[in-house]
Design an enzyme around this catalytic site. Sequence first.
Site, PDB file in Angstrom:
ATOM      1  N   ILE A  97     -17.841   0.936 -45.754  1.00 17.96           N
ATOM      2  CA  ILE A  97     -17.732   1.468 -47.147  1.00 17.96           C
ATOM      3  C   ILE A  97     -18.585   0.848 -47.985  1.00 17.96           C
ATOM      4  CG2 ILE A  97     -16.382   2.285 -49.237  1.00 17.96           C
ATOM      5  CD1 ILE A  97     -14.232   3.086 -47.278  1.00 17.96           C
ATOM      6  N   ASP A 108     -17.814 -11.483 -48.019  1.00 19.67           N
ATOM      7  CA  ASP A 108     -17.112 -11.451 -46.587  1.00 19.67           C
ATOM      8  C   ASP A 108     -17.254 -12.542 -45.800  1.00 19.67           C
ATOM      9  OD1 ASP A 108     -16.452 -10.375 -44.162  1.00 19.67           O
ATOM     10  OD2 ASP A 108     -16.891  -8.087 -44.909  1.00 19.67           O
ATOM     11  N   THR A 155     -10.760   1.051 -54.661  1.00 20.26           N
ATOM     12  CA  THR A 155     -10.320   2.111 -53.725  1.00 20.26           C
ATOM     13  C   THR A 155      -9.628   1.685 -52.687  1.00 20.26           C
ATOM     14  OG1 THR A 155     -12.502   1.775 -52.987  1.00 20.26           O
ATOM     15  CG2 THR A 155     -12.367   3.216 -54.820  1.00 20.26           C
ATOM     16  N   ALA A 156      -9.526   0.218 -52.346  1.00 23.37           N
ATOM     17  CA  ALA A 156      -9.231  -0.346 -50.977  1.00 23.37           C
ATOM     18  C   ALA A 156      -7.826   0.043 -50.716  1.00 23.37           C
ATOM     19  CB  ALA A 156      -9.482  -1.846 -51.159  1.00 23.37           C
ATOM     20  N   ARG A 157      -6.815  -0.746 -51.441  1.00 24.47           N
ATOM     21  CA  ARG A 157      -5.523  -0.729 -51.290  1.00 24.47           C
ATOM     22  C   ARG A 157      -4.663  -1.267 -52.343  1.00 24.47           C
ATOM     23  NH1 ARG A 157      -5.990   2.794 -48.263  1.00 24.47           N
ATOM     24  NH2 ARG A 157      -5.350   3.229 -46.317  1.00 24.47           N
ATOM     25  N   ASP A 197      -7.630   3.614 -57.934  1.00 19.38           N
ATOM     26  CA  ASP A 197      -7.380   4.777 -57.162  1.00 19.38           C
ATOM     27  C   ASP A 197      -6.150   4.365 -56.074  1.00 19.38           C
ATOM     28  OD1 ASP A 197      -8.058   7.432 -56.122  1.00 19.38           O
ATOM     29  OD2 ASP A 197      -8.373   6.236 -53.968  1.00 19.38           O
ATOM     30  N   GLU A 199       2.801   3.683 -54.428  1.00 20.41           N
ATOM     31  CA  GLU A 199       2.478   5.018 -54.320  1.00 20.41           C
ATOM     32  C   GLU A 199       3.650   6.007 -53.999  1.00 20.41           C
ATOM     33  OE1 GLU A 199      -1.296   5.422 -52.508  1.00 20.41           O
ATOM     34  OE2 GLU A 199      -2.121   3.737 -53.485  1.00 20.41           O
ATOM     35  N   HIS A 204      -4.981   8.116 -55.382  1.00 22.13           N
ATOM     36  CA  HIS A 204      -5.381   7.704 -54.095  1.00 22.13           C
ATOM     37  C   HIS A 204      -6.230   8.965 -53.488  1.00 22.13           C
ATOM     38  CE1 HIS A 204      -4.237   5.239 -50.452  1.00 22.13           C
ATOM     39  NE2 HIS A 204      -5.744   5.798 -50.174  1.00 22.13           N
ATOM     40  N   ILE A 205      -7.441   9.206 -53.996  1.00 19.52           N
ATOM     41  CA  ILE A 205      -8.291  10.350 -53.679  1.00 19.52           C
ATOM     42  C   ILE A 205      -9.900  10.038 -53.345  1.00 19.52           C
ATOM     43  CG2 ILE A 205      -6.939  12.400 -54.560  1.00 19.52           C
ATOM     44  CD1 ILE A 205      -9.227  11.984 -56.895  1.00 19.52           C
ATOM     45  N   ALA A 206     -10.061   8.796 -53.387  1.00 19.72           N
ATOM     46  CA  ALA A 206     -11.339   8.285 -53.324  1.00 19.72           C
ATOM     47  C   ALA A 206     -11.966   8.805 -52.042  1.00 19.72           C
ATOM     48  CB  ALA A 206     -11.677   6.715 -53.454  1.00 19.72           C
ATOM     49  N   GLY A 207     -11.480   8.923 -51.067  1.00 24.50           N
ATOM     50  CA  GLY A 207     -11.585   9.232 -49.744  1.00 24.50           C
ATOM     51  C   GLY A 207     -11.659  10.693 -49.376  1.00 24.50           C
TER      52      GLY A 207
HETATM   53  P1  NAD Z   1     -14.030  -2.092 -42.749  1.00 30.86           P
HETATM   54  O1  NAD Z   1     -13.129  -2.556 -41.853  1.00 30.86           O
HETATM   55  O2  NAD Z   1     -15.474  -1.455 -42.497  1.00 30.86           O
HETATM   56  O3  NAD Z   1     -14.569  -3.303 -44.026  1.00 30.86           O
HETATM   57  C1  NAD Z   1     -13.752  -4.119 -44.450  1.00 30.86           C
HETATM   58  C2  NAD Z   1     -14.405  -5.565 -44.484  1.00 30.86           C
HETATM   59  O4  NAD Z   1     -13.452  -6.484 -45.111  1.00 30.86           O
HETATM   60  C3  NAD Z   1     -14.862  -6.151 -43.067  1.00 30.86           C
HETATM   61  O5  NAD Z   1     -16.062  -6.299 -43.162  1.00 30.86           O
HETATM   62  C4  NAD Z   1     -14.145  -7.303 -43.212  1.00 30.86           C
HETATM   63  O6  NAD Z   1     -14.719  -8.582 -42.763  1.00 30.86           O
HETATM   64  C5  NAD Z   1     -13.807  -7.687 -44.697  1.00 30.86           C
HETATM   65  N1  NAD Z   1     -12.611  -8.471 -44.765  1.00 30.86           N
HETATM   66  C6  NAD Z   1     -11.443  -8.500 -44.397  1.00 30.86           C
HETATM   67  N2  NAD Z   1     -10.460  -9.503 -44.738  1.00 30.86           N
HETATM   68  C7  NAD Z   1     -11.515 -10.115 -45.830  1.00 30.86           C
HETATM   69  C8  NAD Z   1     -11.020 -11.022 -46.881  1.00 30.86           C
HETATM   70  N3  NAD Z   1      -9.935 -11.638 -46.927  1.00 30.86           N
HETATM   71  N4  NAD Z   1     -12.235 -11.399 -47.856  1.00 30.86           N
HETATM   72  C9  NAD Z   1     -13.392 -10.572 -47.725  1.00 30.86           C
HETATM   73  N5  NAD Z   1     -13.616  -9.786 -46.884  1.00 30.86           N
HETATM   74  C10 NAD Z   1     -12.407  -9.616 -46.041  1.00 30.86           C
HETATM   75  O7  NAD Z   1     -13.134  -1.018 -43.995  1.00 30.86           O
HETATM   76  P2  NAD Z   1     -13.586   0.078 -44.683  1.00 30.86           P
HETATM   77  O8  NAD Z   1     -13.770   1.408 -43.734  1.00 30.86           O
HETATM   78  O9  NAD Z   1     -15.037  -0.309 -45.443  1.00 30.86           O
HETATM   79  O10 NAD Z   1     -12.517   0.229 -45.900  1.00 30.86           O
HETATM   80  C11 NAD Z   1     -12.432  -0.578 -46.811  1.00 30.86           C
HETATM   81  C12 NAD Z   1     -10.942  -0.217 -47.501  1.00 30.86           C
HETATM   82  O11 NAD Z   1     -11.148   1.055 -48.030  1.00 30.86           O
HETATM   83  C13 NAD Z   1      -9.786  -0.285 -46.588  1.00 30.86           C
HETATM   84  O12 NAD Z   1      -8.653  -1.109 -47.292  1.00 30.86           O
HETATM   85  C14 NAD Z   1      -9.411   1.120 -46.609  1.00 30.86           C
HETATM   86  O13 NAD Z   1      -8.005   1.278 -46.314  1.00 30.86           O
HETATM   87  C15 NAD Z   1      -9.817   1.435 -47.902  1.00 30.86           C
HETATM   88  N6  NAD Z   1      -9.953   3.135 -47.910  1.00 30.86           N
HETATM   89  C16 NAD Z   1      -9.352   3.809 -49.229  1.00 30.86           C
HETATM   90  C17 NAD Z   1      -9.769   5.168 -48.904  1.00 30.86           C
HETATM   91  C18 NAD Z   1      -9.247   5.935 -50.430  1.00 30.86           C
HETATM   92  O14 NAD Z   1      -8.950   7.045 -50.089  1.00 30.86           O
HETATM   93  N7  NAD Z   1      -9.101   5.091 -51.523  1.00 30.86           N
HETATM   94  C19 NAD Z   1     -10.617   5.780 -48.082  1.00 30.86           C
HETATM   95  C20 NAD Z   1     -10.929   5.125 -47.092  1.00 30.86           C
HETATM   96  C21 NAD Z   1     -10.907   3.822 -47.116  1.00 30.86           C
END
Ligand code: NAD
Length: 314
Positions: free
Chosen positions: A159, A178, A237-239, A263, A268, A289-292
């Site tokens: 993302i 990262d 938007t992550a968690r 988000d 939740e 939680h609608i970013a995705g």
């Molecule tokens: P991804 O696995 O492709 O990328 C995650 C990156 O984080 C990886 O490159 C990894 O090396 C890095 N990482 C892991 N631990 C780390 C740390 N301690 N410090 C720095 N970097 C670290 O994942 P993605 O598909 O890009 O998704 C990212 C996040 O977005 C996830 O938490 C996912 O759940 C969340 N997400 C949220 C929504 C939403 O609707 N809000 C939708 C999709 C994904």
Amino acid sequence: MSISDRKLPDIVISEFMDKDIALEVLNNLDVQYDPTLVDDRIALLKTLAKARAIIVRNRTQVNNELLEHAPNLQVVGRLGVGLDNIDLEACKAHNVVVCPATGANDIAVAEYTITAAIVLLRGAWSATDRMIAGEWPRTNLMGREISGKRLGLIGFGSIARKVAARASALGMDIYAYDPYLAANDAAWSNAYRATLTKLAADCDVISVHVPLTDKTRNLIDIKFIRSMRLGSILINTARGGIVDENAVVEALRENKLGGAALDVFNFEPLDSESGAIFNEVPNLILTPHIAGITKEANQRVSFLTAQNVLKHLC
Ligand code: NAD
């Protein structure tokens, strides 16, 4: 295919998806589509007695308890990418394959992130209520441009790279943190490889894109937020659990942060009690939680998940 509650199904879908796509892809299987099951654990566990697959989003807890109620389960289809609601060890022990919909909602999250950054930097949309009330606040709504600003990405996976591509096109400079991404990875050709400290000190907009793990829980804590540039923007938007929500509120109230978009949340869904801390906090965008989730992403995620499930069923 029949959707029946008379007979125990082959495939249980316990959270919302594009039902038409599910029915089309899984067309010779007995599917029970019931997004209310996520809130009725007892009914869900009973429904799983013969199921060979379950399709979930992020709220159905797939743990030992669930697996023990589903002796025939072969596959878990995850409508999204985060796996923090799925006990991967337990699935492995029960020989259950877990299939995330990798990449299918990346664009939706990337567009949300860019939108939040522009809205928070510009600030002009706060004029609507004042204008309806007869004001013409032309001189005190001087927003900021996104072009020329520095974007800091925490996590530089799937993302974050899509966010970076869009932000670069808008004239932003990209920093990313990262430590798990090899220094010679081609992705770094589009971003400056920063430490967390450097990213906090230098960036105007910081966006979080890491999974929730023991290492990332509370990664964006009060110390990090206090070290961010005055007036900068934070987007998560992550968690929930990765960003200290109380520290964000405090920094916004003190005008230390220029804005924030959240988000995802510690608890939740947010309710009137857990949501109370956000009451009347300035420059804050909250979304459930609608970013995705966009129409297009929901179709892609539903199609890919149904296909993944079909592929893994023996
Ligand atoms: P991804 O696995 O492709 O990328 C995650 C990156 O984080 C990886 O490159 C990894 O090396 C890095 N990482 C892991 N631990 C780390 C740390 N301690 N410090 C720095 N970097 C670290 O994942 P993605 O598909 O890009 O998704 C990212 C996040 O977005 C996830 O938490 C996912 O759940 C969340 N997400 C949220 C929504 C939403 O609707 N809000 C939708 C999709 C994904």
